[in-house]
Design a protein around this motif. Structure first.
Motif, mmCIF file in Angstrom:
data_model
loop_
_atom_site.group_PDB
_atom_site.id
_atom_site.type_symbol
_atom_site.label_atom_id
_atom_site.label_comp_id
_atom_site.label_asym_id
_atom_site.label_seq_id
_atom_site.Cartn_x
_atom_site.Cartn_y
_atom_site.Cartn_z
ATOM 1 N N GLY A 176 -1.492 4.244 9.386
ATOM 2 C CA GLY A 176 -3.064 4.423 7.974
ATOM 3 C C GLY A 176 -3.888 5.052 8.399
ATOM 4 N N VAL A 177 -5.317 5.230 7.438
ATOM 5 C CA VAL A 177 -6.002 6.274 7.593
ATOM 6 C C VAL A 177 -7.096 5.393 8.366
ATOM 7 N N VAL A 178 -7.697 5.192 9.138
ATOM 8 C CA VAL A 178 -9.103 4.483 9.247
ATOM 9 C C VAL A 178 -9.385 4.703 8.335
ATOM 10 N N GLY A 179 -10.547 2.850 8.717
ATOM 11 C CA GLY A 179 -11.551 3.418 7.276
ATOM 12 C C GLY A 179 -10.661 2.586 5.972
ATOM 13 N N GLU A 180 -9.472 2.672 5.715
ATOM 14 C CA GLU A 180 -8.434 2.145 4.531
ATOM 15 C C GLU A 180 -8.204 1.254 4.204
ATOM 16 N N THR A 181 -8.324 0.075 3.391
ATOM 17 C CA THR A 181 -7.672 -0.912 2.967
ATOM 18 C C THR A 181 -6.337 -0.445 2.536
ATOM 19 N N TYR A 182 -4.872 -1.431 3.031
ATOM 20 C CA TYR A 182 -3.210 -1.018 2.311
ATOM 21 C C TYR A 182 -3.765 -2.362 1.912
ATOM 22 N N ASN A 183 -3.170 -2.822 0.813
ATOM 23 C CA ASN A 183 -2.729 -4.321 -0.355
ATOM 24 C C ASN A 183 -1.071 -4.511 0.679
ATOM 25 N N ILE A 184 -0.341 -5.089 0.856
ATOM 26 C CA ILE A 184 1.242 -5.523 1.269
ATOM 27 C C ILE A 184 1.240 -6.005 0.446
ATOM 28 N N GLY A 185 2.306 -6.607 -1.169
ATOM 29 C CA GLY A 185 3.398 -7.509 -1.571
ATOM 30 C C GLY A 185 4.723 -6.993 -1.392
ATOM 31 N N GLY A 186 5.531 -8.928 -1.803
ATOM 32 C CA GLY A 186 6.317 -8.083 -2.121
ATOM 33 C C GLY A 186 7.657 -8.085 -3.324
#
Length: 350
Positions: free
Chosen positions: A242-252
């Motif tokens: 992941g890129v520092v400072g970023e947010t990642y949504n995790i869904g199914g």
């Protein structure tokens, strides 16, 4: 190889993450957990013999002890999962949610930042602080649309408000102090070792005991369901790539009405362990809806798929069958983790 400090590692998601890290990577893992009602070392029995696994019974709000933990283990990364997480409990009593989710996260950020500032430049380049959060910070959706990483925050319960607060703190430490953070927001998790107060284990255990299966309102509320082992893989992907400072949504990618989930569980139980009289579905009982019950959550997980090449392996159909079979095979675990709980009316007690 890295040393990874995992907070809340005896809980449902934290223990799945640690089992994955020990069995699928060469990393050393330090588990920090204060062993509340929902944290159990029984969740980690299959890996607790590993020389790469260490456990400290510690509260993240205890500054001196946590500073000693950092100095003792010298982690290369922090994966922060320690949190109070049950919406119903937050409605009945919010104080512990404020203490752990907000004050605890602040304390951990301060200690980790001080530790980070003492690292060599090479170690600083490698260090990461991954904060694990929830899609509930976004509020609720109507009949259509999806939560994206850019969706404005609109928390509607004490739990989601406390998690939104902690998300904002983590971002502030990135922007103010250039502290290398990552944030994930996930949908509803399910799978083995989930404490029996959440929807899926409650339904399974109530059904097996011949008790009423409680469903809030009319059961029309919609959630996206994420198998916990898929979540563990995603978290490791974000930490590593992941890129520092970023947010990642995790869904199914598994949107289901609550009543659909309940009826699916009843049908699968009917196949795996048929009732002598009638059908499990006959035990469904609709109860007064939860205050402020958000109608629908759904995650757009295209960012983590496109940028980090992650997608879930389990469909809801495959994951829920594995989950139900696990509970059928592990009733003893359910009895152990609920035996000393003070609030049994919340549980699918065994």
């Amino acid at each position: 190889m890295k040393t990874i400090l995992v907070t809340g590692g005896a809980g449902f998601i934290g223990s799945a993450l640690i089992r994955y890290l020990i069995t699928e990577t060469a990393n050393t893992v330090v588990n920090i957990d204060k062993l509340t009602y929902a944290g159990h070392l029984e969740n980690l029995q299959e890996i607790d013999h590993s020389p790469r696994y260490h456990f400290d019974e510690t509260d993240i709000c205890d500054t001196d002890v946590m500073k000693n933990v950092f100095q003792k283990y010298k982690p290369d990364a922090v994966m922060h999962l320690a949190a109070e997480s049950h919406v119903d409990r937050s409605i009945d009593g919010s104080a512990e949610f404020i203490r752990t989710n907000i004050v605890g996260t602040h304390n951990l950020l301060e200690i980790a930042k001080e530790y980070f500032e003492g690292l060599t430049e090479q170690k600083k380049e490698q260090f990461r602080f991954l904060h694990v959060s929830t899609d509930e910070v976004y509020g609720e959706l109507g009949e259509d649309g999806f939560f994206k990483e850019t969706t404005p925050y609109d928390p509607r319960s004490p739990y989601s408000a406390s998690k939104a607060s902690s998300d904002h703190l983590v971002r502030a430490w990135y922007h103010t102090y250039d502290f290398p953070v990552l944030i994930t927001n996930c949908s509803n998790n399910y799978g083995p070792y989930q404490f029996p107060e959440k929807l899926i284990p409650v339904v399974i255990l109530k059904a097996l005991q011949g008790e009423d299966i409680p469903v809030y309102g009319t059961g029309e509320n919609v959630r996206d369901w994420l198998y916990v082992d898929d979540h563990a893989r995603a978290l490791c992907k974000v930490l590593q790539e992941g890129v520092v400072g970023e947010t990642y949504n995790i869904g199914g990618h598994n949107e289901k009405k609550n009543i659909e989930v309940v009826k699916t569980i009843c049908a699968i139980l009917g196949e795996l362990q048929p009732k002598n009289d009638g059908r499990y579905e006959e035990q469904i009982s609709f109860v007064t809806d939860r205050p402020g019950h958000d109608f629908r959550y759904a995650i757009d997980a295209s960012k983590i798929k496109n940028e980090l090449s992650w997608k879930p392996k389990e469909t809801f159909e495959s994951g829920i069958k594995k989950t139900i079979q696990w509970y059928l095979d592990n009733i003893d675990w359910c009895e152990t983790v609920t035996s000393n709980n003070y609030d049994l009316e919340r549980l699918g007690t065994t």
